[in-house]
Design a protein around this motif. Structure first.
Motif, PDB file in Angstrom:
ATOM      1  N   ASP A  67       0.823  -1.213   0.000  1.00 39.98           N
ATOM      2  CA  ASP A  67       0.000   0.000   0.000  1.00 39.98           C
ATOM      3  C   ASP A  67       0.857   1.263   0.000  1.00 39.98           C
ATOM      4  O   ASP A  67       0.561   2.229  -0.712  1.00 39.98           O
ATOM      5  CB  ASP A  67      -0.940   0.023   1.209  1.00 39.98           C
ATOM      6  N   ARG A  68       1.924   1.261   0.802  1.00 39.24           N
ATOM      7  CA  ARG A  68       2.810   2.429   0.862  1.00 39.24           C
ATOM      8  C   ARG A  68       3.477   2.668  -0.487  1.00 39.24           C
ATOM      9  O   ARG A  68       3.531   3.794  -0.989  1.00 39.24           O
ATOM     10  CB  ARG A  68       3.883   2.237   1.940  1.00 39.24           C
TER      11      ARG A  68
ATOM     12  N   ARG B 198       1.665   6.556  -6.982  1.00 37.62           N
ATOM     13  CA  ARG B 198       0.599   7.493  -7.374  1.00 37.62           C
ATOM     14  C   ARG B 198       1.051   8.945  -7.216  1.00 37.62           C
ATOM     15  O   ARG B 198       0.810   9.776  -8.098  1.00 37.62           O
ATOM     16  CB  ARG B 198      -0.660   7.248  -6.544  1.00 37.62           C
ATOM     17  N   GLU B 199       1.702   9.241  -6.091  1.00 41.66           N
ATOM     18  CA  GLU B 199       2.161  10.622  -5.866  1.00 41.66           C
ATOM     19  C   GLU B 199       3.171  11.054  -6.932  1.00 41.66           C
ATOM     20  O   GLU B 199       3.124  12.190  -7.421  1.00 41.66           O
ATOM     21  CB  GLU B 199       2.757  10.762  -4.461  1.00 41.66           C
TER      22      GLU B 199
ATOM     23  N   GLY C 221       1.048   4.059  -2.946  1.00 39.73           N
ATOM     24  CA  GLY C 221       0.821   5.473  -2.652  1.00 39.73           C
ATOM     25  C   GLY C 221       1.941   6.352  -3.188  1.00 39.73           C
ATOM     26  O   GLY C 221       1.691   7.412  -3.768  1.00 39.73           O
TER      27      GLY C 221
END
Length: 119
Positions: A69-70, A76-77, A73
């Motif tokens: 998940d990290r 995506r950023e 994320g």
């Protein structure tokens, strides 16, 4: 077509970081069990499996789920930072897609694929 020298350094660095993190993410996933949740495997004769026999999967640990998940994320950023970079406002619309593809090719680290294969 956008000349390679017209990409700002910070945009090139963002795209390279995106490539590297995506390769690390693929390599990390490749080392995890095949199912996120614990699941019983099967023998090829029980189901039509292109992989042959499939062993039981212990599932992913909470730490592994959090790591995935990290990483997603962060990917995506970085994607947002590349797409929203002010440089794209200076590129003519008719060559924008080609310019973005050129950035991806130019910023790809030589060892990005090696990173994924090594892990």
């Amino acid at each position: 077509m956008t000349d390679a020298s017209t990409f700002p350094d910070d945009l090139l660095q963002l795209q390279e970081r995106h490539h590297r993190l995506h390769a690390e993410h693929r390599a990390y996933l490749a080392g995890l069990p095949w199912s996120v949740e614990p699941m019983k495997g099967w023998r090829r004769a029980e189901k039509h499996s292109h992989r042959g026999d499939v062993p039981d999967s212990p599932g992913w640990s909470d730490e592994q789920k959090e790591t995935v998940d990290r990483m997603w994320g962060e990917i995506r950023e970085l994607s947002i930072a590349v797409v929203d970079h002010p440089h794209w406002a200076t590129v003519p619309r008719e060559v924008l897609v080609n310019a973005r593809m050129q950035l991806k090719r130019q910023a790809r680290p030589a060892d990005a694929d090696d990173t994924a294969k090594a892990a």
